[in-house]
Motif scaffolding. Structure first.
Motif, mmCIF file in Angstrom:
data_model
loop_
_atom_site.group_PDB
_atom_site.id
_atom_site.type_symbol
_atom_site.label_atom_id
_atom_site.label_comp_id
_atom_site.label_asym_id
_atom_site.label_seq_id
_atom_site.Cartn_x
_atom_site.Cartn_y
_atom_site.Cartn_z
ATOM 1 N N THR A 125 30.780 45.836 45.601
ATOM 2 C CA THR A 125 31.200 44.443 45.717
ATOM 3 C C THR A 125 30.103 43.502 45.242
ATOM 4 O O THR A 125 30.370 42.523 44.541
ATOM 5 C CB THR A 125 31.566 44.114 47.177
ATOM 6 N N LEU A 183 30.359 40.892 42.173
ATOM 7 C CA LEU A 183 30.080 39.483 42.437
ATOM 8 C C LEU A 183 29.019 38.952 41.485
ATOM 9 O O LEU A 183 29.168 37.861 40.897
ATOM 10 C CB LEU A 183 29.628 39.303 43.886
ATOM 11 N N SER A 237 30.528 38.688 37.957
ATOM 12 C CA SER A 237 31.541 37.633 37.869
ATOM 13 C C SER A 237 30.899 36.248 37.938
ATOM 14 O O SER A 237 31.302 35.330 37.211
ATOM 15 C CB SER A 237 32.570 37.797 38.989
ATOM 16 N N PRO A 278 24.424 37.264 50.093
ATOM 17 C CA PRO A 278 25.687 38.012 50.056
ATOM 18 C C PRO A 278 25.544 39.442 50.548
ATOM 19 O O PRO A 278 26.454 39.964 51.199
ATOM 20 C CB PRO A 278 26.099 37.959 48.580
ATOM 21 N N LEU A 302 27.738 41.008 53.501
ATOM 22 C CA LEU A 302 28.544 42.188 53.206
ATOM 23 C C LEU A 302 28.205 43.345 54.132
ATOM 24 O O LEU A 302 29.092 44.053 54.629
ATOM 25 C CB LEU A 302 28.342 42.604 51.747
ATOM 26 N N ASN A 359 36.784 32.863 35.649
ATOM 27 C CA ASN A 359 37.135 33.821 36.702
ATOM 28 C C ASN A 359 38.619 34.171 36.672
ATOM 29 O O ASN A 359 39.005 35.315 36.911
ATOM 30 C CB ASN A 359 36.740 33.273 38.073
ATOM 31 N N GLN A 376 39.728 44.894 43.844
ATOM 32 C CA GLN A 376 38.442 44.355 44.259
ATOM 33 C C GLN A 376 37.932 43.309 43.262
ATOM 34 O O GLN A 376 37.513 42.212 43.645
ATOM 35 C CB GLN A 376 37.441 45.510 44.381
ATOM 36 N N ILE A 380 37.788 39.152 44.082
ATOM 37 C CA ILE A 380 36.511 38.440 44.013
ATOM 38 C C ILE A 380 36.595 37.286 43.023
ATOM 39 O O ILE A 380 36.113 36.173 43.282
ATOM 40 C CB ILE A 380 35.372 39.409 43.639
ATOM 41 N N ASN A 381 37.226 37.508 41.886
ATOM 42 C CA ASN A 381 37.334 36.451 40.891
ATOM 43 C C ASN A 381 38.330 35.374 41.306
ATOM 44 O O ASN A 381 38.133 34.199 40.997
ATOM 45 C CB ASN A 381 37.688 37.042 39.529
ATOM 46 N N LEU A 411 38.693 34.504 44.382
ATOM 47 C CA LEU A 411 37.912 33.745 45.361
ATOM 48 C C LEU A 411 36.969 32.761 44.656
ATOM 49 O O LEU A 411 36.904 31.585 45.025
ATOM 50 C CB LEU A 411 37.118 34.706 46.246
ATOM 51 N N LEU A 412 36.248 33.248 43.642
ATOM 52 C CA LEU A 412 35.318 32.380 42.923
ATOM 53 C C LEU A 412 36.054 31.226 42.242
ATOM 54 O O LEU A 412 35.567 30.092 42.226
ATOM 55 C CB LEU A 412 34.538 33.192 41.883
#
Length: 215
Positions: free
Chosen positions: A12, A16, A19, A62, A66, A106, A135, A139-140, A142-143
């Motif tokens: 992750t 992150l 990304s 992060p 995590l 993203n 996954q 994450i993308n 979210l960004l």
């Protein structure tokens, strides 16, 4: 903590970092194309993650979240790309375009992953590759959605500033309290739940595309 959790956490973190680096590159590349060489002069028009990484915001913080959330939550940021709007040909339009380039990158990653993994899944099946695709997409998503929030230092704040005609001095004052306003919204109001719904909506669209292509 199991080895599986540690692997997931590190995976992750790497997704992150990659990304977030693409996100910052998109800001820098767009600014250069619109006439501002500032990011180029500081070595930020690159997909190499190193110039974009903030040791605390991109790695330490992060990783801490995590590890202690079992890989289910993180808070992170990368080094902001330096931009001088005075170099833009059309300052208002170009500042908005540069700001939106990050979230757009993203979204592009999420859709590209959906298409590529969907095509691969037609031949191999999605059972083994769907978790990794999900996954990356989440994450993308979210960004993208998080950075659209119109509160400094997030990208959406630049759009808000121009929409309401906020002066540069007023925006600077607003930026001084942006972090506290953001934390307050997330912790003390239903805004966090609405934000998560937006993230899931974008993620679900990309996953739906992937499964649709895979058949």
């Amino acid at each position: 903590m199991s080895d599986i959790n540690i692997v997931y956490v590190l995976e992750t973190l790497l997704i992150l970092m990659a990304s977030a680096s693409v996100h910052e590159w998109a800001h820098a590349w767009t600014a250069e194309k619109l006439g501002d060489p500032t990011a180029r002069s500081m070595g930020r028009v690159t997909l190499n993650p190193i110039p974009h990484i903030d040791p605390i915001g991109t790695i330490i913080l992060p990783l801490f979240f995590l590890l202690f959330s079992g890989g289910s939550a993180f808070f992170a940021w990368a080094k902001p790309v330096p931009v001088n709007p005075r170099n833009f040909r059309k300052p208002v339009r170009d500042d908005i375009l540069v700001s939106m380039a990050g979230p757009a990158s993203n979204l592009a990653i999420a859709l590209l992953v959906a298409v590529v993994f969907g095509i691969v899944g037609r031949f191999t099946g999605l059972e083994t590759i769907a978790p990794l695709a999900g996954q990356i997409i989440l994450i993308n998503a979210l960004l993208m959605v998080f950075n659209l929030i119109p509160i400094p230092p997030l990208d959406g704040s630049h759009v808000l500033r121009h929409l309401i005609g906020m002066s540069e001095m007023a925006f600077i004052r607003f930026s001084q309290y942006g972090f506290f306003i953001l934390i307050g919204l997330l912790l003390l109001t239903p805004f966090g739940e609405l934000l998560w719904r937006g993230i899931l909506f974008v993620g679900s669209l990309a996953l739906g595309l992937m499964y649709g292509i895979a058949g």
